[in-house]
Write a protein that holds these residues in place. Structure first.
Motif, mmCIF file in Angstrom:
data_model
loop_
_atom_site.group_PDB
_atom_site.id
_atom_site.type_symbol
_atom_site.label_atom_id
_atom_site.label_comp_id
_atom_site.label_asym_id
_atom_site.label_seq_id
_atom_site.Cartn_x
_atom_site.Cartn_y
_atom_site.Cartn_z
ATOM 1 N N LYS A 432 -35.715 -35.749 13.006
ATOM 2 C CA LYS A 432 -35.738 -35.221 11.390
ATOM 3 C C LYS A 432 -36.669 -34.112 11.424
ATOM 4 N N LEU A 433 -36.234 -33.266 10.927
ATOM 5 C CA LEU A 433 -37.315 -32.002 10.578
ATOM 6 C C LEU A 433 -37.405 -31.605 9.361
ATOM 7 N N ILE A 434 -38.547 -32.019 8.664
ATOM 8 C CA ILE A 434 -39.081 -31.540 7.479
ATOM 9 C C ILE A 434 -39.622 -30.170 7.121
ATOM 10 N N PHE A 435 -39.271 -29.731 6.081
ATOM 11 C CA PHE A 435 -39.684 -28.454 5.721
ATOM 12 C C PHE A 435 -40.773 -28.250 4.686
ATOM 13 N N CYS A 436 -41.670 -29.084 4.833
ATOM 14 C CA CYS A 436 -42.695 -28.890 3.905
ATOM 15 C C CYS A 436 -44.017 -29.639 4.452
ATOM 16 N N LYS A 437 -45.116 -29.671 4.113
ATOM 17 C CA LYS A 437 -46.545 -30.239 4.595
ATOM 18 C C LYS A 437 -46.854 -31.341 4.105
ATOM 19 N N ASP A 438 -46.213 -31.885 2.922
ATOM 20 C CA ASP A 438 -46.550 -33.064 2.210
ATOM 21 C C ASP A 438 -45.116 -33.983 2.054
ATOM 22 N N ASP A 439 -45.238 -34.556 1.082
ATOM 23 C CA ASP A 439 -43.830 -35.516 0.848
ATOM 24 C C ASP A 439 -42.736 -34.663 0.198
ATOM 25 N N GLU A 455 -46.118 -25.722 6.347
ATOM 26 C CA GLU A 455 -46.325 -26.606 7.746
ATOM 27 C C GLU A 455 -45.158 -27.710 7.786
ATOM 28 N N TYR A 456 -44.651 -27.576 9.073
ATOM 29 C CA TYR A 456 -43.330 -28.548 9.107
ATOM 30 C C TYR A 456 -43.787 -29.935 9.748
ATOM 31 N N TYR A 459 -40.085 -35.763 13.215
ATOM 32 C CA TYR A 459 -40.087 -37.174 13.644
ATOM 33 C C TYR A 459 -39.095 -37.668 14.464
ATOM 34 N N ASN A 460 -39.168 -38.542 15.364
ATOM 35 C CA ASN A 460 -38.263 -39.020 16.140
ATOM 36 C C ASN A 460 -38.039 -40.677 15.430
ATOM 37 N N LEU A 461 -37.036 -40.583 14.758
ATOM 38 C CA LEU A 461 -37.030 -41.974 13.745
ATOM 39 C C LEU A 461 -36.523 -43.207 14.829
ATOM 40 N N GLU A 462 -35.998 -42.979 15.785
ATOM 41 C CA GLU A 462 -35.782 -44.002 16.967
ATOM 42 C C GLU A 462 -37.072 -44.817 17.166
ATOM 43 N N ASN A 463 -37.940 -44.071 17.498
ATOM 44 C CA ASN A 463 -39.229 -44.406 17.974
ATOM 45 C C ASN A 463 -40.152 -44.621 16.875
ATOM 46 N N ASP A 464 -40.027 -43.940 15.775
ATOM 47 C CA ASP A 464 -40.993 -43.741 14.601
ATOM 48 C C ASP A 464 -40.126 -43.739 13.255
ATOM 49 N N ASN A 469 -45.953 -40.132 13.344
ATOM 50 C CA ASN A 469 -46.296 -39.277 14.633
ATOM 51 C C ASN A 469 -45.593 -38.004 14.410
ATOM 52 N N ASN A 470 -46.205 -36.851 13.806
ATOM 53 C CA ASN A 470 -45.675 -35.881 13.717
ATOM 54 C C ASN A 470 -45.456 -34.744 15.193
ATOM 55 N N LEU A 471 -44.454 -34.746 15.648
ATOM 56 C CA LEU A 471 -44.155 -34.062 16.850
ATOM 57 C C LEU A 471 -43.860 -32.598 16.605
ATOM 58 N N TYR A 472 -43.932 -32.018 15.442
ATOM 59 C CA TYR A 472 -43.719 -30.536 15.250
ATOM 60 C C TYR A 472 -44.378 -29.490 16.256
ATOM 61 N N THR A 473 -45.546 -29.546 16.694
ATOM 62 C CA THR A 473 -46.201 -28.791 17.582
ATOM 63 C C THR A 473 -46.050 -29.080 19.080
ATOM 64 N N GLU A 474 -45.460 -30.314 19.090
ATOM 65 C CA GLU A 474 -45.075 -30.905 20.597
ATOM 66 C C GLU A 474 -43.619 -30.695 21.173
ATOM 67 N N ASN A 475 -42.889 -30.233 20.087
ATOM 68 C CA ASN A 475 -41.484 -30.209 20.523
ATOM 69 C C ASN A 475 -40.761 -28.913 19.967
ATOM 70 N N VAL A 476 -41.441 -27.787 20.400
ATOM 71 C CA VAL A 476 -40.743 -26.595 19.686
ATOM 72 C C VAL A 476 -39.200 -26.340 19.793
ATOM 73 N N ILE A 477 -38.714 -26.854 21.017
ATOM 74 C CA ILE A 477 -37.374 -26.688 21.469
ATOM 75 C C ILE A 477 -36.562 -27.346 20.314
ATOM 76 N N LYS A 478 -36.884 -28.811 19.986
ATOM 77 C CA LYS A 478 -36.092 -29.379 18.783
ATOM 78 C C LYS A 478 -36.188 -28.923 17.665
ATOM 79 N N TYR A 479 -37.495 -28.261 17.266
ATOM 80 C CA TYR A 479 -37.616 -27.875 15.969
ATOM 81 C C TYR A 479 -36.727 -26.417 15.855
#
Length: 518
Positions: A432-439, A455-456, A459-464, A469-479
């Motif tokens: 799930k990719l969220i296109f805002c920095k808050d809620d 700021e996007y 999240y991986n909802l299966e694990n989280d 745990n925001n993975l935006y900066t760690e998974n550029v390919i998925k983003y």
């Protein structure tokens, strides 16, 4: 700039007997009932969280025996979502099978005097089914706008003439019968309209209420009493179903409830019943009253040819007093982050139950991701109607799921969600990719003009599932994959296969969409 065109608990013996009975009905009738046009009843709660229905929340403290029983007799979805986390946009999606942000409504909701949002030439579920031989009825809270009569040469809030017939109503969008209120139960005017005509004079002004019983000041009709609106809608729905007992035509009944949205007004019978707070009492009242609809379907002998769907238009509102509920062990969002208006799961993951004796195997669970926009394609599939390219652009048929057919892979390629602030998220598989920095909720709605350089969140909802745990900066390919998919859905005017469609034209700059399309 982008332009857009019975008991509080079920005893083991009851569960076993009920399950055996409905399984027998399923085995006996599946072949014959699958080809018939069923009656369709769609009940939409207002601001009811997934954690507020006990069958979806093992730790829930609000007793909902009627909804639990419906789930026992049908199928419950654990990953069901609304297209928006607030009222009007979700209702637009249910009626049209199209995402609301393709219209001029980019954030927030309509009010009690807003103009009609759905054009008369757009296909709705009601107009589709009417053409297929159905009698169609709406009873409840519309919240999609209709056009009140206006006084000549008068402007502003006093320009409406609430004594005259209304135009561009549900009757113009496929409903043979329409009875209800224009906006939420806390939005003036407080006037019932039946088949385009106000049912009583509205010479009185209701003072606004505060707290749990909140509503805004405005005109109130002589036959209108806030505490009795829910019972009134349910009783009229029951009478409508009774009137169809000997009809040769199937019917579609749409019952969008005004509750447990504010004003939170449980009647005396339910006050204090939950042991939590007035909101808990009100949810129990909703459960008891929708149970009257379930009961009349059985009593009329319609059970074997009626599809009943129960869901909610978004998550629980903060007006329910989350702190008071959590202090007594109840979480309306059932562990998911967020609540009504937000882009997080608690804002748009909702209870969803479907029952169709003889077609849906009883006491089944689906983990497929579905969206409330899928109702349009499902109805079309049931009546063997092929949607045209400009109909139900974001709707996928749930009929294979309801029939328990084997589905390889994901039912939907992806699902787009929208918040009250007009912010997007896109969900594909567990990502799930969220296109805002808050809620994305009311806070950002208020300050949306100040938000720059979004700021996007990823999240991986299966694990989280709690979106911690925001993975935006760690998974550029998925983003990039998800952002490009959303851009495709926006450009093509649809998320289903088919010819490219136009989104509705707007005459203003929409900063949120411009940032995504870059």
């Amino acid at each position: 700039m982008i332009s857009f065109k019975k008991s509080s608990s079920l005893k083991i013996s009851t569960i076993v007997i009920s399950t055996l009975f409905y399984t027998a009905c399923y085995a006996q009738n599946i072949s014959e009932k699958a080809v018939e046009k069923p009656n369709i009843i769609y009940i939409l709660a207002d601001d009811l969280g997934i954690g507020d229905v006990q069958v979806f929340n093992k730790n829930g403290k609000i007793k909902t025996p009627n909804l639990d029983q419906l789930a026992l007799e049908g199928m419950r979805f654990t990953d069901a979502h609304t297209s928006s986390s607030v009222c009007t946009p979700t209702r637009y999606g249910i009626m049209t099978g199209r995402y609301n942000w393709r219209t001029t409504l980019k954030k927030g909701v309509l009010n009690g005097t807003s103009k009609a949002l759905i054009p008369k030439n757009r296909t709705t579920v009601a107009s589709l089914l009417k053409k297929q031989g159905y009698d169609t009825a709406f009873i409840g809270k519309w919240h999609l706008g209709w056009d009140w009569a206006e006084k000549p040469n008068v402007k502003g809030k006093d320009s409406y003439d609430f004594s005259k017939p209304v135009s561009h109503t549900p009757n113009d969008l496929g409903f043979d019968y329409a009875y209800g209120i224009c906006g939420s139960l806390d939005m003036a005017p407080y006037i019932y309209v039946e088949n385009s005509k106000p049912t009583a004079k509205s010479e009185t002004i209701a003072n606004g209420n505060k707290g749990y019983g909140f509503w805004r000041k405005g005109p109130v009709a002589d036959d209108f009493e806030h505490e009795q609106v829910l019972p009134n809608f349910i009783n009229r729905s029951v009478k409508y179903i009774e009137s169809k007992k000997n009809s040769k035509k199937p019917f579609f009944l749409y019952v969008p409830l005004p509750s447990p949205h504010t004003p939170i007004l449980p009647t005396k019978e339910f006050q204090g019943k939950s042991g939590l707070n007035p909101y808990g009492d009100f949810v129990m009242m909703v459960d008891a009253y929708v149970g009257k609809i379930f009961d009349i379907v059985k009593a009329q002998g319609m059970e074997n040819n009626t599809l009943i769907i129960f869901t909610s238009d978004n998550g629980t509102s903060g007006k329910a007093n989350f702190k008071a509920l959590k202090d007594k062990g109840h979480d309306p969002s059932a562990g998911y982050r967020g609540l009504k208006a937000t882009i997080f799961e608690g804002g748009h993951r909702v209870p969803f139950i479907a029952k169709w004796t003889g077609v849906i195997k009883p006491n089944t669970i689906s983990n497929q991701t579905i969206c409330t926009t899928d109702f349009m394609a499902t109805c079309a599939d049931i009546v063997n109607y092929k949607l045209q390219n400009n109909e139900g652009e974001d709707s996928f048929s749930m009929l294979p799921i309801l029939k328990n057919e084997i589905i390889h892979g994901d039912f939907r390629e992806a699902t787009v969600h929208h918040s009250s602030g007009g912010f997007f998220s896109i969900r594909k598989g567990p990502w799930k990719l969220i296109f805002c920095k808050d809620d994305g909720g009311y806070k950002e709605l208020k300050n949306s003009s100040e938000i720059k350089g979004l700021e996007y969140q990823l999240y991986n909802l299966e694990n989280d599932p709690s979106e911690k745990n925001n993975l935006y900066t760690e998974n550029v390919i998925k983003y990039k994959e998800l952002k490009n998919l959303l851009k495709k859905y926006i450009k093509e005017g649809r998320s289903t296969p088919g010819k490219v469609q136009q989104n509705d034209i707007i005459d203003f700059e929409w900063t949120q969409i411009n940032s995504i399309m870059q």
